[in-house]
Design a protein around this motif. Structure first.
Motif, PDB file in Angstrom:
ATOM      1  N   MET A  75      59.714  41.350  51.094  1.00  0.00           N
ATOM      2  CA  MET A  75      58.814  41.703  52.180  1.00  0.00           C
ATOM      3  C   MET A  75      57.357  41.745  51.692  1.00  0.00           C
ATOM      4  SD  MET A  75      58.526  45.131  54.479  1.00  0.00           S
ATOM      5  CE  MET A  75      57.756  45.954  53.112  1.00  0.00           C
ATOM      6  N   LEU A  76      57.130  42.327  50.522  1.00  0.00           N
ATOM      7  CA  LEU A  76      55.771  42.396  49.978  1.00  0.00           C
ATOM      8  C   LEU A  76      55.227  41.008  49.652  1.00  0.00           C
ATOM      9  CD1 LEU A  76      56.145  45.522  47.673  1.00  0.00           C
ATOM     10  CD2 LEU A  76      54.801  45.364  49.785  1.00  0.00           C
ATOM     11  N   VAL A  77      56.077  40.135  49.132  1.00  0.00           N
ATOM     12  CA  VAL A  77      55.650  38.757  48.854  1.00  0.00           C
ATOM     13  C   VAL A  77      55.248  38.073  50.154  1.00  0.00           C
ATOM     14  CG1 VAL A  77      56.495  36.473  48.143  1.00  0.00           C
ATOM     15  CG2 VAL A  77      56.945  38.477  46.713  1.00  0.00           C
ATOM     16  N   SER A  78      56.054  38.258  51.184  1.00  0.00           N
ATOM     17  CA  SER A  78      55.755  37.650  52.481  1.00  0.00           C
ATOM     18  C   SER A  78      54.426  38.171  53.040  1.00  0.00           C
ATOM     19  CB  SER A  78      56.895  37.947  53.451  1.00  0.00           C
ATOM     20  OG  SER A  78      56.608  37.447  54.718  1.00  0.00           O
ATOM     21  N   GLU A  79      54.208  39.477  52.951  1.00  0.00           N
ATOM     22  CA  GLU A  79      52.944  40.064  53.415  1.00  0.00           C
ATOM     23  C   GLU A  79      51.767  39.512  52.628  1.00  0.00           C
ATOM     24  OE1 GLU A  79      52.951  44.322  53.336  1.00  0.00           O
ATOM     25  OE2 GLU A  79      54.708  44.454  54.639  1.00  0.00           O
ATOM     26  N   PHE A  80      51.907  39.410  51.334  1.00  0.00           N
ATOM     27  CA  PHE A  80      50.835  38.902  50.484  1.00  0.00           C
ATOM     28  C   PHE A  80      50.496  37.466  50.853  1.00  0.00           C
ATOM     29  CE2 PHE A  80      49.503  36.559  46.682  1.00  0.00           C
ATOM     30  CZ  PHE A  80      48.348  37.263  46.351  1.00  0.00           C
ATOM     31  N   GLN A  81      51.536  36.656  51.054  1.00  0.00           N
ATOM     32  CA  GLN A  81      51.304  35.252  51.362  1.00  0.00           C
ATOM     33  C   GLN A  81      50.623  35.062  52.716  1.00  0.00           C
ATOM     34  OE1 GLN A  81      55.292  33.789  50.775  1.00  0.00           O
ATOM     35  NE2 GLN A  81      54.852  33.220  48.646  1.00  0.00           N
ATOM     36  N   THR A  82      50.844  35.971  53.655  1.00  0.00           N
ATOM     37  CA  THR A  82      50.183  35.842  54.959  1.00  0.00           C
ATOM     38  C   THR A  82      48.735  36.317  54.908  1.00  0.00           C
ATOM     39  OG1 THR A  82      50.991  37.993  55.691  1.00  0.00           O
ATOM     40  CG2 THR A  82      52.309  36.068  56.278  1.00  0.00           C
ATOM     41  N   THR A  83      48.404  37.208  53.974  1.00  0.00           N
ATOM     42  CA  THR A  83      47.026  37.713  53.893  1.00  0.00           C
ATOM     43  C   THR A  83      46.184  36.966  52.869  1.00  0.00           C
ATOM     44  OG1 THR A  83      47.647  39.404  52.284  1.00  0.00           O
ATOM     45  CG2 THR A  83      47.694  40.025  54.607  1.00  0.00           C
ATOM     46  N   GLN A  84      46.808  36.293  51.906  1.00  0.00           N
ATOM     47  CA  GLN A  84      46.071  35.565  50.871  1.00  0.00           C
ATOM     48  C   GLN A  84      45.603  34.232  51.447  1.00  0.00           C
ATOM     49  OE1 GLN A  84      45.247  36.743  47.969  1.00  0.00           O
ATOM     50  NE2 GLN A  84      44.337  34.899  47.171  1.00  0.00           N
ATOM     51  N   HIS A  85      44.335  33.936  51.306  1.00  0.00           N
ATOM     52  CA  HIS A  85      43.768  32.708  51.877  1.00  0.00           C
ATOM     53  C   HIS A  85      43.484  31.686  50.783  1.00  0.00           C
ATOM     54  CE1 HIS A  85      43.495  34.818  55.639  1.00  0.00           C
ATOM     55  NE2 HIS A  85      42.788  35.775  55.065  1.00  0.00           N
ATOM     56  N   GLY A  86      44.530  31.099  50.234  1.00  0.00           N
ATOM     57  CA  GLY A  86      44.366  30.071  49.204  1.00  0.00           C
ATOM     58  C   GLY A  86      44.606  30.625  47.818  1.00  0.00           C
ATOM     59  N   PRO A  87      44.809  29.717  46.884  1.00  0.00           N
ATOM     60  CA  PRO A  87      45.117  30.145  45.522  1.00  0.00           C
ATOM     61  C   PRO A  87      43.891  30.716  44.803  1.00  0.00           C
ATOM     62  CG  PRO A  87      44.967  27.754  45.630  1.00  0.00           C
ATOM     63  CD  PRO A  87      44.846  28.268  47.037  1.00  0.00           C
ATOM     64  N   VAL A  88      44.143  31.611  43.893  1.00  0.00           N
ATOM     65  CA  VAL A  88      43.091  32.171  43.048  1.00  0.00           C
ATOM     66  C   VAL A  88      42.972  31.243  41.843  1.00  0.00           C
ATOM     67  CG1 VAL A  88      42.405  34.177  41.677  1.00  0.00           C
ATOM     68  CG2 VAL A  88      43.670  34.492  43.815  1.00  0.00           C
ATOM     69  N   PRO A  89      41.789  30.703  41.549  1.00  0.00           N
ATOM     70  CA  PRO A  89      41.651  29.692  40.490  1.00  0.00           C
ATOM     71  C   PRO A  89      42.134  30.158  39.113  1.00  0.00           C
ATOM     72  CG  PRO A  89      39.608  29.923  41.721  1.00  0.00           C
ATOM     73  CD  PRO A  89      40.528  30.978  42.211  1.00  0.00           C
ATOM     74  N   GLU A  90      41.926  31.421  38.775  1.00  0.00           N
ATOM     75  CA  GLU A  90      42.300  31.905  37.435  1.00  0.00           C
ATOM     76  C   GLU A  90      43.812  31.965  37.228  1.00  0.00           C
ATOM     77  OE1 GLU A  90      40.404  34.049  39.523  1.00  0.00           O
ATOM     78  OE2 GLU A  90      38.524  33.151  38.877  1.00  0.00           O
ATOM     79  N   VAL A  91      44.568  32.000  38.312  1.00  0.00           N
ATOM     80  CA  VAL A  91      46.009  32.174  38.202  1.00  0.00           C
ATOM     81  C   VAL A  91      46.661  30.994  37.485  1.00  0.00           C
ATOM     82  CG1 VAL A  91      48.169  32.327  39.523  1.00  0.00           C
ATOM     83  CG2 VAL A  91      46.197  33.710  40.163  1.00  0.00           C
ATOM     84  N   GLU A  92      46.247  29.790  37.799  1.00  0.00           N
ATOM     85  CA  GLU A  92      46.879  28.618  37.186  1.00  0.00           C
ATOM     86  C   GLU A  92      46.632  28.569  35.684  1.00  0.00           C
ATOM     87  OE1 GLU A  92      49.197  26.602  38.345  1.00  0.00           O
ATOM     88  OE2 GLU A  92      49.085  27.878  40.122  1.00  0.00           O
ATOM     89  N   ASP A  93      45.431  28.909  35.226  1.00  0.00           N
ATOM     90  CA  ASP A  93      45.158  28.940  33.783  1.00  0.00           C
ATOM     91  C   ASP A  93      46.020  30.002  33.108  1.00  0.00           C
ATOM     92  OD1 ASP A  93      43.260  26.965  34.117  1.00  0.00           O
ATOM     93  OD2 ASP A  93      41.586  28.396  34.263  1.00  0.00           O
ATOM     94  N   TYR A  94      46.083  31.153  33.714  1.00  0.00           N
ATOM     95  CA  TYR A  94      46.881  32.263  33.184  1.00  0.00           C
ATOM     96  C   TYR A  94      48.348  31.867  33.109  1.00  0.00           C
ATOM     97  CZ  TYR A  94      48.818  37.012  32.983  1.00  0.00           C
ATOM     98  OH  TYR A  94      49.501  38.128  32.623  1.00  0.00           O
ATOM     99  N   ARG A  95      48.866  31.289  34.180  1.00  0.00           N
ATOM    100  CA  ARG A  95      50.274  30.885  34.238  1.00  0.00           C
ATOM    101  C   ARG A  95      50.578  29.835  33.184  1.00  0.00           C
ATOM    102  NH1 ARG A  95      51.795  29.528  39.839  1.00  0.00           N
ATOM    103  NH2 ARG A  95      52.053  31.761  39.982  1.00  0.00           N
ATOM    104  N   ALA A  96      49.709  28.834  33.025  1.00  0.00           N
ATOM    105  CA  ALA A  96      49.941  27.777  32.035  1.00  0.00           C
ATOM    106  C   ALA A  96      49.963  28.354  30.624  1.00  0.00           C
ATOM    107  CB  ALA A  96      48.861  26.711  32.152  1.00  0.00           C
ATOM    108  N   LYS A  97      49.045  29.258  30.326  1.00  0.00           N
ATOM    109  CA  LYS A  97      48.970  29.862  28.990  1.00  0.00           C
ATOM    110  C   LYS A  97      50.243  30.640  28.670  1.00  0.00           C
ATOM    111  CE  LYS A  97      46.445  33.398  26.418  1.00  0.00           C
ATOM    112  NZ  LYS A  97      45.302  34.306  26.443  1.00  0.00           N
TER     113      LYS A  97
END
Length: 119
Positions: A75-97
């Motif tokens: 439920m929290l993931v679903s709520e977050f996805q409806t309120t988040q407006h696009g990806p956060v640029p730093e997330v992909e670098d963090y995830r790859a590392k």
């Protein structure tokens, strides 16, 4: 001079209960302090050194989480996805590392010092 005295109150009124690993659980009758005495005997059925595969097998899985908690997370993931407006640029670098760092090959080759200085 007593063989064993309580390290907390110095009382000699103590008793010991044998433990399965060959140690004694010592209990002070005066102050209630308890401590273990002796060396633990190693279980011969358990390997002395664990492999990365045996450690990985011990990690919890999604099924180890209670159903009500998994539903709340969904439920929290679903709520977050409806309120988040696009990806956060730093997330992909963090995830790859960290995806590389915690991969099977990354865990085999990294040490604590190289983890803190990884790219």
């Amino acid at each position: 001079m007593p063989l064993i005295a309580c390290p907390k109150c110095n009382s000699e009124d103590i008793n010991g209960t044998p433990q399965a690993d060959s140690r004694l659980l010592i209990h002070c009758e005066d102050c209630g302090h308890e401590w273990l005495r002796g060396e633990a005997r190693r279980d011969p059925s358990r390997p002395a050194v664990q492999t990365i595969d045996s450690l990985h097998a011990g990690f919890p899985t999604t099924l180890d989480v209670r159903l009500d908690v998994r539903e709340r997370v969904a439920m929290l993931v679903s709520e977050f996805q409806t309120t988040q407006h696009g990806p956060v640029p730093e997330v992909e670098d963090y995830r790859a590392k960290y995806q590389e760092l915690f991969s099977r090959e990354g865990c085999r080759t990294r040490t604590p010092t190289t983890c803190s200085s990884s790219p």
